[in-house]
Design a protein around this motif. Structure first.
Motif, PDB file in Angstrom:
ATOM      1  N   VAL A  96       0.932  -1.090  -0.097  1.00  0.00           N
ATOM      2  CA  VAL A  96      -0.223   0.375  -0.008  1.00  0.00           C
ATOM      3  C   VAL A  96       0.715   1.677   0.577  1.00  0.00           C
ATOM      4  O   VAL A  96       1.434   1.167   0.267  1.00  0.00           O
ATOM      5  CB  VAL A  96      -1.051   0.115   1.345  1.00  0.00           C
ATOM      6  CG1 VAL A  96      -1.799   0.908   1.807  1.00  0.00           C
ATOM      7  CG2 VAL A  96      -1.440  -1.173   1.252  1.00  0.00           C
ATOM      8  N   ASP A  97       0.604   2.135  -0.736  1.00  0.00           N
ATOM      9  CA  ASP A  97       1.447   3.206  -0.642  1.00  0.00           C
ATOM     10  C   ASP A  97       1.328   3.871   0.586  1.00  0.00           C
ATOM     11  O   ASP A  97       0.333   4.822   0.628  1.00  0.00           O
ATOM     12  CB  ASP A  97       0.191   4.462  -1.947  1.00  0.00           C
ATOM     13  CG  ASP A  97       1.600   5.122  -2.171  1.00  0.00           C
ATOM     14  OD1 ASP A  97       1.116   6.486  -2.097  1.00  0.00           O
ATOM     15  OD2 ASP A  97       2.123   5.542  -3.018  1.00  0.00           O
ATOM     16  N   ASP A  98       2.560   5.017   0.217  1.00  0.00           N
ATOM     17  CA  ASP A  98       2.544   5.320   2.082  1.00  0.00           C
ATOM     18  C   ASP A  98       1.474   6.332   1.950  1.00  0.00           C
ATOM     19  O   ASP A  98       0.468   6.836   3.104  1.00  0.00           O
ATOM     20  CB  ASP A  98       3.740   6.567   2.019  1.00  0.00           C
ATOM     21  CG  ASP A  98       4.648   5.548   2.252  1.00  0.00           C
ATOM     22  OD1 ASP A  98       4.354   3.878   3.411  1.00  0.00           O
ATOM     23  OD2 ASP A  98       5.736   5.939   2.385  1.00  0.00           O
ATOM     24  N   THR A  99       0.762   6.950   1.137  1.00  0.00           N
ATOM     25  CA  THR A  99      -0.071   8.153   0.828  1.00  0.00           C
ATOM     26  C   THR A  99      -1.274   7.870   0.967  1.00  0.00           C
ATOM     27  O   THR A  99      -2.013   7.824   1.958  1.00  0.00           O
ATOM     28  CB  THR A  99      -0.171   9.283   0.124  1.00  0.00           C
ATOM     29  OG1 THR A  99       1.175   9.611  -0.461  1.00  0.00           O
ATOM     30  CG2 THR A  99      -1.268  10.006  -0.444  1.00  0.00           C
ATOM     31  N   VAL A 100      -1.764   6.392   0.654  1.00  0.00           N
ATOM     32  CA  VAL A 100      -2.555   5.635   1.318  1.00  0.00           C
ATOM     33  C   VAL A 100      -2.953   5.646   2.284  1.00  0.00           C
ATOM     34  O   VAL A 100      -4.103   5.652   3.110  1.00  0.00           O
ATOM     35  CB  VAL A 100      -3.406   4.134  -0.063  1.00  0.00           C
ATOM     36  CG1 VAL A 100      -3.851   3.120   0.503  1.00  0.00           C
ATOM     37  CG2 VAL A 100      -3.127   5.337  -1.298  1.00  0.00           C
ATOM     38  N   THR A 101      -1.909   4.627   2.637  1.00  0.00           N
ATOM     39  CA  THR A 101      -1.673   4.355   4.685  1.00  0.00           C
ATOM     40  C   THR A 101      -2.296   5.275   5.431  1.00  0.00           C
ATOM     41  O   THR A 101      -2.840   5.246   6.535  1.00  0.00           O
ATOM     42  CB  THR A 101      -0.308   3.857   4.180  1.00  0.00           C
ATOM     43  OG1 THR A 101       0.172   2.645   3.914  1.00  0.00           O
ATOM     44  CG2 THR A 101       0.081   3.003   5.901  1.00  0.00           C
ATOM     45  N   ASP A 102      -1.765   6.203   5.085  1.00  0.00           N
ATOM     46  CA  ASP A 102      -1.511   8.225   6.204  1.00  0.00           C
ATOM     47  C   ASP A 102      -2.830   8.136   5.865  1.00  0.00           C
ATOM     48  O   ASP A 102      -3.664   8.249   7.006  1.00  0.00           O
ATOM     49  CB  ASP A 102      -1.327   8.982   5.435  1.00  0.00           C
ATOM     50  CG  ASP A 102       1.125   8.901   5.696  1.00  0.00           C
ATOM     51  OD1 ASP A 102       0.608   7.960   6.729  1.00  0.00           O
ATOM     52  OD2 ASP A 102       1.333   9.255   5.444  1.00  0.00           O
ATOM     53  N   ARG A 103      -4.133   7.907   4.590  1.00  0.00           N
ATOM     54  CA  ARG A 103      -4.976   8.809   4.760  1.00  0.00           C
ATOM     55  C   ARG A 103      -5.865   7.645   5.288  1.00  0.00           C
ATOM     56  O   ARG A 103      -7.411   8.072   5.976  1.00  0.00           O
ATOM     57  CB  ARG A 103      -5.446   8.718   3.230  1.00  0.00           C
ATOM     58  CG  ARG A 103      -6.935   9.314   3.187  1.00  0.00           C
ATOM     59  CD  ARG A 103      -7.138   9.939   1.101  1.00  0.00           C
ATOM     60  NE  ARG A 103      -6.789   8.461   0.399  1.00  0.00           N
ATOM     61  CZ  ARG A 103      -6.084   8.566  -0.645  1.00  0.00           C
ATOM     62  NH1 ARG A 103      -5.796   9.660  -0.880  1.00  0.00           N
ATOM     63  NH2 ARG A 103      -5.866   7.419  -1.107  1.00  0.00           N
TER      64      ARG A 103
END
Length: 89
Positions: free
Chosen positions: A37-44
């Protein structure tokens, strides 16, 4: 395979009734799926989970999972027996 609510293993389905555990980076590091999972998606996703837990939204939607003794998800237990090479065929 039914996963008990108090399962101590680190696989994702072990936390079906304890979603707050996903906020712990150590828990996520033990689950290979997070590496895809992309870090941006994880953070969101984590921001939304944190918000839903704090506001009670998660419990209103999924709170029954906290009281469910087991969860049957995607896990399958596959076993095999060794071949006995001494037996006639």
């Amino acid at each position: 395979m039914p996963v008990p609510a108090d399962c101590v293993d680190g696989f994702a389905e072990a936390f079906y009734g304890r979603p707050e555990c996903f906020l712990d980076p150590a828990v996520r590091r033990c689950q290979s799926a997070w590496s895809f999972v992309d870090d941006t998606v994880t953070d969101r996703a984590l921001t939304r989970l944190r918000s839903d837990l704090a506001s009670g939204v998660w419990d209103r939607r999924y709170g029954t999972l906290r009281r469910q003794p087991t969860f049957v998800g995607a896990l399958r237990l596959i076993t095999a027996l060794p071949v006995d090479d001494t037996s006639p065929r």
